[in-house]
Write an enzyme that holds these catalytic residues in place. Structure first.
Site, PDB file in Angstrom:
ATOM      1  CG  LEU A 106       4.009 -12.856  14.527  1.00 47.14           C
ATOM      2  CD1 LEU A 106       2.644 -12.520  15.103  1.00 47.14           C
ATOM      3  CD2 LEU A 106       5.022 -13.064  15.647  1.00 47.14           C
ATOM      4  CG  HIS A 107       2.008 -10.225   9.160  1.00 48.63           C
ATOM      5  ND1 HIS A 107       1.209 -11.348   9.273  1.00 48.63           N
ATOM      6  CD2 HIS A 107       1.171  -9.225   8.836  1.00 48.63           C
ATOM      7  CE1 HIS A 107      -0.043 -11.045   9.006  1.00 48.63           C
ATOM      8  NE2 HIS A 107      -0.104  -9.747   8.742  1.00 48.63           N
ATOM      9  CE  LYS A 166      -2.518  -1.468   3.602  1.00 50.67           C
ATOM     10  NZ  LYS A 166      -2.253  -2.910   3.564  1.00 50.67           N
ATOM     11  CE1 TYR A 187      -5.712 -16.417  11.470  1.00 49.72           C
ATOM     12  CE2 TYR A 187      -6.224 -16.761   9.151  1.00 49.72           C
ATOM     13  CZ  TYR A 187      -6.583 -16.322  10.408  1.00 49.72           C
ATOM     14  OH  TYR A 187      -7.828 -15.772  10.612  1.00 49.72           O
TER      15      TYR A 187
END
Lengths: 309, 309
Positions: free
Chosen positions: B248-249, B180, B246
């Site tokens: 982790l970030h 984005k 799913y």
């Protein structure tokens, strides 16, 4: 003083053509808005300051037809499988106006400083730092700052704006529309519940003793919202920390409303608050580290810098 | 598949000139974004669906000079004392590009329904409901949905976009710009840290065992942000629950950026996550009640309704 739509637009455009930008006072990339300080030369040769707000308007796509992107010119772009993206110029009126301007002219120093960006600072408030910096600040708030709250709770003012009341001294509250809401559009419903009980200054004061009050607000907010045809499962209830005034109040909005106040920078969901106290630890809010953003010009921030300096 | 910046832009522009809009799938007036469904005729005469996102980019005012509003044409306007405002067209490149487009072509029904405006529903997820409804849903996610994450972590794609890496298998991660963000404007900086360690699916999996990983991200995000001249105290780090994938970030944004993703509806500050685990309870996220909003058309919401129905 408005004198017919198009000639007013022409007059403002003529004014802006004489505008020389000097400084970008502030920018908000998410709402695509910027605030410019500059000078406008008058017809007598003298010049004065002007504050110009430029904002991208929302798209107007009501009449979008096949030629929507006919004039498009794109610069840098990327393609990856079925996905592509690029930035450029529409070169077309089909997407609607591309600019909204507001002008303050002549502008005073007060206008200028009001529109200049306040630096925002993160604070990571441990219980120790709350005791050392924030609690003394909250204790030092003059009682007069809450007089308007007392006036509402005692029905001396705004009594006709109250849309729901539970009069209980311990678990009761009044609900009234937030001043930011025009009460017309249910999708942007914004109510505030102000508790009757005095002395709960903020989230930091909440313990298991307040669970009946908090659960009562959660239950009765749904009744208040029925008046605007907003169902219970479309409600977002949250508490600000830091709040803008130190008397416990709960924000009640339609989940469809997107506003700066629901940012994780400040907002704590009432459901989370209740669960933290009930399921995790009755003294959760006395033990928690709470992070939030302060304006660099705020009094509380100056106390943080004085403490660390 | 990218083949040089400007020719890619030209290719996307050529594609969009053949776009016929059929429906406005969704609009967000606050971020000046809209999602359009339409058809694009192929060179063989057949046509396929396309989802086009149009967004107003932030202003680029770096080189703003005296002629900034030279070409301005304003329609309706109002004047009142020193205040005036109007809407119209800039007719100038001096304010920067006026359009950012993303195209999915050909688009499937899944792409279309993902971008169509959905009713939003609140969910109050207790640990019991997580075990009954959400964990089976997460377990059922096909491994293929994380293939793009594996591709990034193994440097098979987007390796040139990685701006920081700690290669440790337990506490390491890569940081790259979120799609984005155009990487030009520091005020809207938006990076994502994706952890190397596999198997941490969401906030619900985090325990004291992950504190070194979480603290490492907090420390190193500041180094990555230096590249864009964003200081450590201007960073907002948060985790989404529910996440969009799913593995982790952590989202890393400039605190000046206001975006939907930082809403308390989904965002959990990394500082709060660390403090909850470290200071409140090591199993906080296994005991917590987590509230969030789901789209009424989402698969997870259909599992909630099936459970309660």
């Amino acid at each position: 003083m408005s004198s017919g739509a198009s000639s007013t637009g022409d007059a403002i455009a003529a004014l802006l053509r004489r505008f020389t930008p000097l400084e970008v006072l502030n920018e908000d990339p998410s709402s695509k808005t910027a605030w410019l300080l500059g000078r406008i030369d008058g017809e007598d040769g003298a010049s004065a300051s002007a504050v110009v707000t430029v904002e991208r308007p929302p798209f107007s796509l009501g009449g979008a037809g096949p030629g929507l992107f006919h004039g498009i010119a794109l610069g840098e772009g990327e393609q990856n499988d079925i996905y592509s993206w690029a930035t450029g110029f529409a070169n077309s009126a089909a997407l609607g106006p591309d600019l909204r301007v507001s002008v303050i002219y002549p502008a005073t120093e007060k206008h200028i400083s009001k529109h200049r960006r306040q630096q925002r600072r993160w604070v990571c408030e441990t219980p120790q730092l709350y005791a050392q910096i924030v609690q003394p600040y909250v204790d030092a708030q003059p009682a007069a700052r809450l007089r308007w709250v007392e006036n509402i709770l005692d029905k001396r003012v705004e009594a006709e704006r109250i849309v729901y009341e539970d009069p209980d001294r311990e678990t009761g509250f009044v609900i009234l529309p937030d001043l930011k809401w025009d009460t017309a559009d249910a999708a942007s419903m914004y109510l505030v519940a102000i508790v009757h009980r005095r002395g709960i200054r903020s989230l930091r004061d909440l313990t298991a003793a307040h669970l009946p009050l908090l659960k009562n607000i959660r239950a009765k907010a749904a009744i208040a919202a029925q008046r605007y045809n907003v169902p219970a499962d479309a409600l977002r209830l949250y508490i600000h920390y830091q709040p803008s005034y130190y008397h416990l109040h709960v924000h009640i909005t339609n989940v469809a409303l997107e506003s700066r106040g629901m940012s994780v920078d400040r907002a704590h969901l009432l459901d989370t608050v209740i669960a933290n106290i009930e399921d995790i630890a009755p003294d959760y809010y006395q033990r928690a580290t709470l992070s939030y953003v302060l304006g660099a010009d705020s009094e509380l921030w100056s106390r943080w810098t004085a403490h660390s300096g």
